[in-house]
Design a protein around this motif. Structure first.
Motif, PDB file in Angstrom:
ATOM      1  N   SER A   4      31.962  41.208  42.271  1.00  0.00           N
ATOM      2  CA  SER A   4      31.759  40.515  43.545  1.00  0.00           C
ATOM      3  C   SER A   4      31.195  39.117  43.342  1.00  0.00           C
ATOM      4  CB  SER A   4      30.803  41.336  44.421  1.00  0.00           C
ATOM      5  OG  SER A   4      31.389  42.573  44.738  1.00  0.00           O
ATOM      6  N   ASN A   5      31.167  38.369  44.443  1.00  0.00           N
ATOM      7  CA  ASN A   5      30.645  36.987  44.429  1.00  0.00           C
ATOM      8  C   ASN A   5      31.243  36.190  43.269  1.00  0.00           C
ATOM      9  OD1 ASN A   5      28.772  37.412  46.652  1.00  0.00           O
ATOM     10  ND2 ASN A   5      27.619  38.676  45.223  1.00  0.00           N
ATOM     11  N   MET A   6      32.536  36.369  43.096  1.00  0.00           N
ATOM     12  CA  MET A   6      33.186  35.783  41.919  1.00  0.00           C
ATOM     13  C   MET A   6      33.357  34.273  42.065  1.00  0.00           C
ATOM     14  SD  MET A   6      34.209  36.371  39.010  1.00  0.00           S
ATOM     15  CE  MET A   6      34.274  38.137  38.821  1.00  0.00           C
ATOM     16  N   THR A   7      33.153  33.595  40.945  1.00  0.00           N
ATOM     17  CA  THR A   7      33.408  32.153  40.876  1.00  0.00           C
ATOM     18  C   THR A   7      34.497  31.937  39.822  1.00  0.00           C
ATOM     19  OG1 THR A   7      31.819  31.772  39.105  1.00  0.00           O
ATOM     20  CG2 THR A   7      30.979  31.641  41.381  1.00  0.00           C
ATOM     21  N   PRO A   8      35.151  30.789  39.854  1.00  0.00           N
ATOM     22  CA  PRO A   8      36.178  30.540  38.830  1.00  0.00           C
ATOM     23  C   PRO A   8      35.617  30.674  37.414  1.00  0.00           C
ATOM     24  CG  PRO A   8      36.443  28.982  40.623  1.00  0.00           C
ATOM     25  CD  PRO A   8      35.164  29.735  40.908  1.00  0.00           C
ATOM     26  N   ASP A   9      34.437  30.134  37.146  1.00  0.00           N
ATOM     27  CA  ASP A   9      33.877  30.210  35.793  1.00  0.00           C
ATOM     28  C   ASP A   9      33.598  31.658  35.384  1.00  0.00           C
ATOM     29  OD1 ASP A   9      34.006  27.515  35.476  1.00  0.00           O
ATOM     30  OD2 ASP A   9      31.872  27.139  35.809  1.00  0.00           O
ATOM     31  N   ARG A  10      33.040  32.425  36.302  1.00  0.00           N
ATOM     32  CA  ARG A  10      32.739  33.831  35.974  1.00  0.00           C
ATOM     33  C   ARG A  10      34.026  34.625  35.770  1.00  0.00           C
ATOM     34  NH1 ARG A  10      29.891  36.724  40.163  1.00  0.00           N
ATOM     35  NH2 ARG A  10      30.023  38.436  38.692  1.00  0.00           N
ATOM     36  N   LEU A  11      35.045  34.306  36.542  1.00  0.00           N
ATOM     37  CA  LEU A  11      36.313  35.014  36.376  1.00  0.00           C
ATOM     38  C   LEU A  11      36.910  34.731  35.003  1.00  0.00           C
ATOM     39  CD1 LEU A  11      38.626  36.736  37.383  1.00  0.00           C
ATOM     40  CD2 LEU A  11      39.607  34.684  38.429  1.00  0.00           C
ATOM     41  N   LEU A  12      36.904  33.467  34.613  1.00  0.00           N
ATOM     42  CA  LEU A  12      37.474  33.134  33.308  1.00  0.00           C
ATOM     43  C   LEU A  12      36.673  33.798  32.193  1.00  0.00           C
ATOM     44  CD1 LEU A  12      38.362  29.369  33.864  1.00  0.00           C
ATOM     45  CD2 LEU A  12      39.880  31.355  33.983  1.00  0.00           C
ATOM     46  N   GLN A  13      35.360  33.894  32.364  1.00  0.00           N
ATOM     47  CA  GLN A  13      34.540  34.576  31.360  1.00  0.00           C
ATOM     48  C   GLN A  13      34.847  36.074  31.338  1.00  0.00           C
ATOM     49  OE1 GLN A  13      32.294  33.039  29.119  1.00  0.00           O
ATOM     50  NE2 GLN A  13      32.605  35.075  28.214  1.00  0.00           N
ATOM     51  N   ALA A  14      34.992  36.678  32.513  1.00  0.00           N
ATOM     52  CA  ALA A  14      35.299  38.107  32.578  1.00  0.00           C
ATOM     53  C   ALA A  14      36.639  38.400  31.914  1.00  0.00           C
ATOM     54  CB  ALA A  14      35.306  38.576  34.031  1.00  0.00           C
ATOM     55  N   ILE A  15      37.592  37.524  32.103  1.00  0.00           N
ATOM     56  CA  ILE A  15      38.902  37.709  31.468  1.00  0.00           C
ATOM     57  C   ILE A  15      38.764  37.586  29.955  1.00  0.00           C
ATOM     58  CG2 ILE A  15      41.132  36.570  31.149  1.00  0.00           C
ATOM     59  CD1 ILE A  15      41.042  36.080  34.222  1.00  0.00           C
ATOM     60  N   GLU A  16      38.023  36.587  29.533  1.00  0.00           N
ATOM     61  CA  GLU A  16      37.787  36.399  28.096  1.00  0.00           C
ATOM     62  C   GLU A  16      37.179  37.667  27.495  1.00  0.00           C
ATOM     63  OE1 GLU A  16      38.607  34.092  25.096  1.00  0.00           O
ATOM     64  OE2 GLU A  16      38.738  33.218  27.081  1.00  0.00           O
ATOM     65  N   ASP A  17      36.227  38.251  28.197  1.00  0.00           N
ATOM     66  CA  ASP A  17      35.535  39.450  27.707  1.00  0.00           C
ATOM     67  C   ASP A  17      36.457  40.668  27.646  1.00  0.00           C
ATOM     68  OD1 ASP A  17      33.270  37.888  27.630  1.00  0.00           O
ATOM     69  OD2 ASP A  17      32.375  38.738  29.444  1.00  0.00           O
ATOM     70  N   ASN A  18      37.503  40.668  28.465  1.00  0.00           N
ATOM     71  CA  ASN A  18      38.363  41.851  28.554  1.00  0.00           C
ATOM     72  C   ASN A  18      39.690  41.721  27.816  1.00  0.00           C
ATOM     73  OD1 ASN A  18      37.259  44.083  30.452  1.00  0.00           O
ATOM     74  ND2 ASN A  18      36.633  42.148  31.392  1.00  0.00           N
ATOM     75  N   LEU A  19      40.006  40.538  27.335  1.00  0.00           N
ATOM     76  CA  LEU A  19      41.279  40.371  26.622  1.00  0.00           C
ATOM     77  C   LEU A  19      41.169  40.923  25.207  1.00  0.00           C
ATOM     78  CD1 LEU A  19      42.737  36.897  27.636  1.00  0.00           C
ATOM     79  CD2 LEU A  19      43.673  39.139  28.142  1.00  0.00           C
ATOM     80  N   CYS A  37      37.695  37.472  51.787  1.00  0.00           N
ATOM     81  CA  CYS A  37      37.693  36.914  50.436  1.00  0.00           C
ATOM     82  C   CYS A  37      38.447  35.598  50.381  1.00  0.00           C
ATOM     83  CB  CYS A  37      38.268  37.914  49.447  1.00  0.00           C
ATOM     84  SG  CYS A  37      37.151  39.291  49.148  1.00  0.00           S
ATOM     85  N   TYR A  38      39.498  35.506  51.168  1.00  0.00           N
ATOM     86  CA  TYR A  38      40.233  34.238  51.200  1.00  0.00           C
ATOM     87  C   TYR A  38      39.319  33.128  51.700  1.00  0.00           C
ATOM     88  CZ  TYR A  38      43.644  30.668  52.255  1.00  0.00           C
ATOM     89  OH  TYR A  38      44.328  29.477  52.297  1.00  0.00           O
ATOM     90  N   LEU A  39      38.577  33.409  52.764  1.00  0.00           N
ATOM     91  CA  LEU A  39      37.681  32.389  53.327  1.00  0.00           C
ATOM     92  C   LEU A  39      36.540  32.069  52.367  1.00  0.00           C
ATOM     93  CD1 LEU A  39      37.541  33.589  57.047  1.00  0.00           C
ATOM     94  CD2 LEU A  39      38.717  31.574  56.135  1.00  0.00           C
ATOM     95  N   LEU A  40      36.195  33.012  51.513  1.00  0.00           N
ATOM     96  CA  LEU A  40      35.104  32.793  50.558  1.00  0.00           C
ATOM     97  C   LEU A  40      35.596  32.200  49.238  1.00  0.00           C
ATOM     98  CD1 LEU A  40      33.096  36.049  51.307  1.00  0.00           C
ATOM     99  CD2 LEU A  40      32.313  33.700  51.712  1.00  0.00           C
ATOM    100  N   GLY A  41      36.898  31.934  49.123  1.00  0.00           N
ATOM    101  CA  GLY A  41      37.358  31.173  47.961  1.00  0.00           C
ATOM    102  C   GLY A  41      38.270  31.893  46.987  1.00  0.00           C
ATOM    103  N   SER A  42      38.946  32.954  47.418  1.00  0.00           N
ATOM    104  CA  SER A  42      39.808  33.654  46.454  1.00  0.00           C
ATOM    105  C   SER A  42      40.935  32.760  45.923  1.00  0.00           C
ATOM    106  CB  SER A  42      40.374  34.947  47.048  1.00  0.00           C
ATOM    107  OG  SER A  42      41.148  34.680  48.180  1.00  0.00           O
ATOM    108  N   GLN A  43      41.360  31.797  46.719  1.00  0.00           N
ATOM    109  CA  GLN A  43      42.423  30.909  46.229  1.00  0.00           C
ATOM    110  C   GLN A  43      41.948  30.092  45.022  1.00  0.00           C
ATOM    111  OE1 GLN A  43      45.733  30.775  47.298  1.00  0.00           O
ATOM    112  NE2 GLN A  43      45.951  29.523  45.457  1.00  0.00           N
ATOM    113  N   ASP A  44      40.657  29.736  45.015  1.00  0.00           N
ATOM    114  CA  ASP A  44      40.115  28.991  43.870  1.00  0.00           C
ATOM    115  C   ASP A  44      40.195  29.827  42.601  1.00  0.00           C
ATOM    116  OD1 ASP A  44      39.499  26.944  45.599  1.00  0.00           O
ATOM    117  OD2 ASP A  44      37.376  27.459  45.763  1.00  0.00           O
ATOM    118  N   LEU A  45      40.061  31.146  42.752  1.00  0.00           N
ATOM    119  CA  LEU A  45      40.145  32.033  41.587  1.00  0.00           C
ATOM    120  C   LEU A  45      41.577  32.051  41.049  1.00  0.00           C
ATOM    121  CD1 LEU A  45      38.016  35.012  42.937  1.00  0.00           C
ATOM    122  CD2 LEU A  45      37.241  33.015  41.640  1.00  0.00           C
TER     123      LEU A  45
END
Ligand code: FES
Length: 77
Positions: free
Chosen positions: A62-77, A14-22
């Motif tokens: 899975s296959n998370m992107t920064p934009d999708r993560l921020l949307q998922a957080i928005e949906d769950n807050l 996951c680190y190699l696939l961009g977890s730091q960007d998240l």
């Protein structure tokens, strides 16, 4: 105040696939939202081929992107 637990996989795949960007994306949130998130690193969610992976409320996303993560957080807050 109960925080939303956001677990970001920091395993090698996951680190190699961009977890730091998240993680970086979370740090761009305004302080009032960021304070509602309990960010945790975990070592592996056993879905390495579909990373980067995040777990929110027990659901692995899975296959998370920064934009999708921020949307998922928005949906769950
Ligand atoms: S390294 Fe992230 S799921 Fe295995």
């Amino acid at each position: 105040m109960e925080q939303l637990v956001v677990e970001i996989c920091a395993g090698t795949s996951c680190y190699l696939l961009g977890s730091q960007d998240l993680i970086d994306a979370l740090e761009t949130l305004p302080p009032d939202k960021r304070s509602k998130i309990d960010l945790r690193g975990i070592t592996c969610l056993k879905a390495c081929g579909h990373g980067p992976n995040v777990r929110i409320k027990g659901v692995v996303l899975s296959n998370m992107t920064p934009d999708r993560l921020l949307q998922a957080i928005e949906d769950n807050l």
